[in-house]
Motif scaffolding. Structure first.
Motif, PDB file in Angstrom:
ATOM      1  N   PHE A  56      -4.378 -13.578   1.777  1.00 29.41           N
ATOM      2  CA  PHE A  56      -4.105 -12.136   1.743  1.00 29.41           C
ATOM      3  C   PHE A  56      -5.388 -11.359   1.463  1.00 29.41           C
ATOM      4  CE2 PHE A  56      -3.180  -8.380  -0.790  1.00 29.41           C
ATOM      5  CZ  PHE A  56      -2.381  -7.674   0.090  1.00 29.41           C
ATOM      6  N   SER A  67      -1.908  -5.335   4.158  1.00 28.53           N
ATOM      7  CA  SER A  67      -0.693  -5.801   4.812  1.00 28.53           C
ATOM      8  C   SER A  67       0.408  -5.837   3.766  1.00 28.53           C
ATOM      9  CB  SER A  67      -0.909  -7.194   5.393  1.00 28.53           C
ATOM     10  OG  SER A  67       0.339  -7.836   5.579  1.00 28.53           O
ATOM     11  N   PHE A  68       1.542  -5.247   4.101  1.00 28.23           N
ATOM     12  CA  PHE A  68       2.665  -5.293   3.174  1.00 28.23           C
ATOM     13  C   PHE A  68       3.752  -6.202   3.742  1.00 28.23           C
ATOM     14  CE2 PHE A  68       5.872  -3.399   0.286  1.00 28.23           C
ATOM     15  CZ  PHE A  68       5.146  -3.506  -0.872  1.00 28.23           C
ATOM     16  N   GLY A  69       3.319  -7.168   4.545  1.00 28.35           N
ATOM     17  CA  GLY A  69       4.315  -8.049   5.141  1.00 28.35           C
ATOM     18  C   GLY A  69       3.925  -9.509   5.126  1.00 28.35           C
ATOM     19  N   HIS A  70       3.046  -9.876   4.185  1.00 29.18           N
ATOM     20  CA  HIS A  70       2.547 -11.244   4.228  1.00 29.18           C
ATOM     21  C   HIS A  70       3.593 -12.290   3.833  1.00 29.18           C
ATOM     22  CE1 HIS A  70      -1.324 -10.955   5.856  1.00 29.18           C
ATOM     23  NE2 HIS A  70      -1.817 -12.007   5.253  1.00 29.18           N
ATOM     24  N   ALA A  71       4.686 -11.857   3.170  1.00 29.34           N
ATOM     25  CA  ALA A  71       5.759 -12.797   2.852  1.00 29.34           C
ATOM     26  C   ALA A  71       6.323 -13.423   4.126  1.00 29.34           C
ATOM     27  CB  ALA A  71       6.863 -12.090   2.075  1.00 29.34           C
ATOM     28  N   THR A 127       3.646  -3.408   9.068  1.00 28.90           N
ATOM     29  CA  THR A 127       3.743  -4.810   8.662  1.00 28.90           C
ATOM     30  C   THR A 127       4.978  -5.021   7.780  1.00 28.90           C
ATOM     31  OG1 THR A 127       2.173  -4.316   6.881  1.00 28.90           O
ATOM     32  CG2 THR A 127       1.282  -5.388   8.836  1.00 28.90           C
ATOM     33  N   LEU A 128       5.289  -4.046   6.923  1.00 29.52           N
ATOM     34  CA  LEU A 128       6.493  -4.148   6.087  1.00 29.52           C
ATOM     35  C   LEU A 128       7.745  -4.209   6.957  1.00 29.52           C
ATOM     36  CD1 LEU A 128       8.047  -4.068   3.400  1.00 29.52           C
ATOM     37  CD2 LEU A 128       7.882  -1.583   3.458  1.00 29.52           C
ATOM     38  N   ALA A 131       8.064  -7.469   8.708  1.00 31.33           N
ATOM     39  CA  ALA A 131       8.402  -8.534   7.771  1.00 31.33           C
ATOM     40  C   ALA A 131       9.880  -8.461   7.381  1.00 31.33           C
ATOM     41  CB  ALA A 131       7.526  -8.447   6.523  1.00 31.33           C
ATOM     42  N   ALA A 229      -1.722 -18.133   5.221  1.00 33.67           N
ATOM     43  CA  ALA A 229      -0.531 -17.839   4.418  1.00 33.67           C
ATOM     44  C   ALA A 229       0.595 -18.776   4.836  1.00 33.67           C
ATOM     45  CB  ALA A 229      -0.121 -16.378   4.590  1.00 33.67           C
ATOM     46  N   TRP A 250      10.461  -9.169   0.560  1.00 32.06           N
ATOM     47  CA  TRP A 250       9.348  -8.221   0.395  1.00 32.06           C
ATOM     48  C   TRP A 250       8.773  -8.223  -1.014  1.00 32.06           C
ATOM     49  CZ3 TRP A 250       9.561  -4.146  -3.011  1.00 32.06           C
ATOM     50  CH2 TRP A 250      10.831  -3.738  -3.439  1.00 32.06           C
ATOM     51  N   SER A 253       5.696 -10.090  -0.835  1.00 30.89           N
ATOM     52  CA  SER A 253       4.583  -9.307  -0.267  1.00 30.89           C
ATOM     53  C   SER A 253       3.954  -8.423  -1.330  1.00 30.89           C
ATOM     54  CB  SER A 253       5.077  -8.426   0.888  1.00 30.89           C
ATOM     55  OG  SER A 253       5.583  -9.203   1.921  1.00 30.89           O
TER      56      SER A 253
END
Lengths: 326, 252
Positions: A56, A67-71, A127-128, A131, A229, A250, A253
């Motif tokens: 991340f 990025s708010f979607g790395h989960a 990105t959220l 995700a 990731a 989320w 994230s």
């Protein structure tokens, strides 16, 4: 003049590299001996989250992309690996992990193509949204076990030879995976490509005016980050023999942002330290009365970090060392 | 009107009904230092953004070496040799002065996407980067962090970085803006030196700079071309005096 200056630079670079090497060797020794002192499964969890946070941080710290979607990538790595290893019992764990990592990389390419042209908050929001879409697919899809998660993933035998049911063997494999990811990030940051990333982070229009297709560079960084990731998620699934929605949610994230900021954004070791602290907090407080206050505690740390410790723990240590040992 | 290297035809940019650039026909001759002047809000910077496609034009064409370039992305236009600078000094602050120039030289190696290669492979370019720094008198600052440079030096660094691309046409946006007298003199000298064998189009407010440096001047006012010619012609034009030099004329 010319050569003198470049020689000076070389010498400086070499002495810095030597210091980094010593620090690295010390940390490696600690990592190699750790399972004899601490519970290996807990250590493996630390390493998986450390890799996730490092991946991340490649984006936030070295490209300036939040990025708010790395989960989604952590979750995809986990689910695809879990599904491959349960469905095809002849697959060895490293192939399952490879499959999960590739799937996360491809998903990263898809997210990246859709989001990379946007800046700042718009990039984070896209990105959220993507995700969340991925999360609901995993909630509904038949192969993930929905809210129950995907259970009974076999650890199997590494390369068909080494039995990973042994926690110690598993630990050293996870350590190797982590080191691969960490060193890849270190190299990426200190590569010709990394120089262009720095330039883009510093002044994007200028990088563009110097003839660099900045979106292509950002996209490649995004894909590398997503892939690593995914590798973290895939490895975690093999360790715990289980993939769950938690990794794709989320909250995850958000937590990786906290891990990175706490440890020090834009430093190589920061995310390792930050993620270890957060995972340890979960572990230490999870069983106690404070367990139900976990979100409040993490939230407070987050606020404190943003208000007072922008550089994070490692960032501050670096500044301290630079100021006092120069 | 021979040897026109950069040309616009009916170049127009509208922002939500406001016409910032209004059918501008501009011709820049090869080898000239060409100034674009005009009062604030005349559309000079917008013209720069249109020429390099940092903004898409509403209408009109940009021809560079006889080729329509309006559809190309900004990075491709830069690769063709049409390289711009910015109004606010555009340097990479956290990188060393040497690294700033080296980033621009990195094209040559073709390894800019190689994330697996060590950055020490870029040290081949140090010699060349140092030569560029020497050309703008920055060799003693090579290892300094760029944010630490004084403003005038940053502009010089920006020039060296632009020169690293070996541009055919340089677009300089207010290269002497916000500078003290000494810095202005130095930057003018650097531009004159850099312009040998190249074409320069520059936005400039300082009329002393324009009169001493430029072969040809285009005056923009409210988005369209008001006058064009050498300094004597333009400064004698009553329309120009009224629109632009009215208050400045006292200083000239």
């Amino acid at each position: 003049m010319n050569t003198a200056t470049t020689h000076f630079q070389d010498a400086l670079q070499r002495s810095q590299q030597r210091k980094q090497l010593y620090l690295g060797l010390a940390l490696l020794t600690v990592a190699l001996l750790a399972p004899f002192v601490a519970y290996p499964v807990f250590l493996m969890k630390l390493l998986c989250f450390a890799l996730f946070a490092c991946a991340f941080n490649l984006l936030l710290g070295y490209v300036g992309l939040l990025s708010f979607g790395h989960a989604a990538f952590l979750g995809t790595g986990g689910y695809i690996t879990g599904w491959l290893l349960t469905r095809y019992s002849s697959l060895t764990p490293e192939l399952g992990i490879l499959g999960g990592t590739l799937a996360a990389t491809l998903l990263g390419l898809l997210f990246g193509v859709l989001a990379i042209r946007r800046q700042g908050i718009y990039f984070a929001m896209i990105t959220l949204a993507l995700a969340q879409l991925t999360f609901f697919i995993y909630l509904q899809a038949p192969f993930t076990g929905g809210e129950n998660g995907l259970h009974g993933v076999p650890r199997g035998q590494l390369f068909g030879l080494l039995d990973l049911k042994n926690d110690l063997a598993m630990y050293y494999f996870v350590l190797a995976v982590f080191l691969f990811g960490y060193l890849l990030i270190q190299r990426t940051v200190n590569s010709p490509f990394g120089q262009i990333l720095r330039a883009i982070r510093e002044n994007e229009p200028r990088a563009l005016s110097l003839g660099y297709n900045v979106n292509a560079y950002k996209l490649l960084a995004f894909v590398i980050s997503a892939g690593l990731a995914g590798l973290a998620g895939a490895t975690k699934t093999v360790v715990f023999q289980f993939a769950s929605l938690t990794d794709a949610h989320w909250h995850m994230s958000g937590e990786v942002i906290l891990m990175t900021l706490l440890g020090g954004v834009g430093t190589l070791l920061g995310p390792v330290l930050g993620s270890s602290l957060v995972v340890w907090l979960h572990h230490a407080l999870g069983g106690s009365v404070l367990g139900s206050w976990m979100s409040v505690i993490l939230g407070s740390i987050f606020v404190l970090c943003v208000l007072l410790f922008r550089a994070g723990i490692v960032g501050y240590l670096q500044k301290f060392v630079q100021r006092n040992l120069r | 009107m021979s040897n026109v290297i950069l040309e616009t035809r009916g170049l127009t940019k509208e922002f939500n009904g406001f016409t910032a650039v209004d059918s501008v026909d501009l011709q820049v001759q090869q080898g000239h230092i060409h100034a674009l002047i005009g009062p604030n809000g005349a559309g000079k910077s917008t013209v720069f953004n249109l020429l390099t496609h940092f903004l898409p034009a509403t209408r009109g064409e940009v021809l560079y070496q006889g080729q329509v370039i309006a559809k190309l992305p900004p990075n491709r236009i830069a690769r063709l040799g049409l390289v711009r600078s910015f109004q606010i000094s555009a340097v990479f602050g956290q990188m060393s002065v040497l690294e700033n120039v080296r980033v621009a030289l990195q094209h040559q190696l073709g390894t800019s996407f190689h994330f697996w290669k060590s950055a020490s492979s870029l040290n081949h370019l140090n010699q060349q980067a140092m030569q560029l720094l020497e050309s703008v008198d920055l060799q003693d600052f090579a290892m300094r962090k760029t944010v630490e440079l004084p403003y005038g030096r940053k502009r010089a660094l920006e020039l060296a970085t632009t020169l690293a691309l070996e541009p055919t046409v340089m677009l300089l946006d207010e290269p002497t803006q916000g500078m003290g007298h000494e810095d202005v003199e130095r930057v003018v000298g650097l531009i004159r030196k850099a312009a040998v064998g190249r074409t320069v189009l520059m936005v400039e407010h300082n009329l002393h700079v324009v009169s001493s440096l430029c072969d040809r001047i285009t005056v923009l006012a409210r988005g369209s071309v008001l006058a064009e010619g050498d300094y004597a012609t333009v400064s004698a034009n009553p329309l120009v005096r009224e629109a632009y030099m009215g208050k400045e004329a006292e200083h000239v």
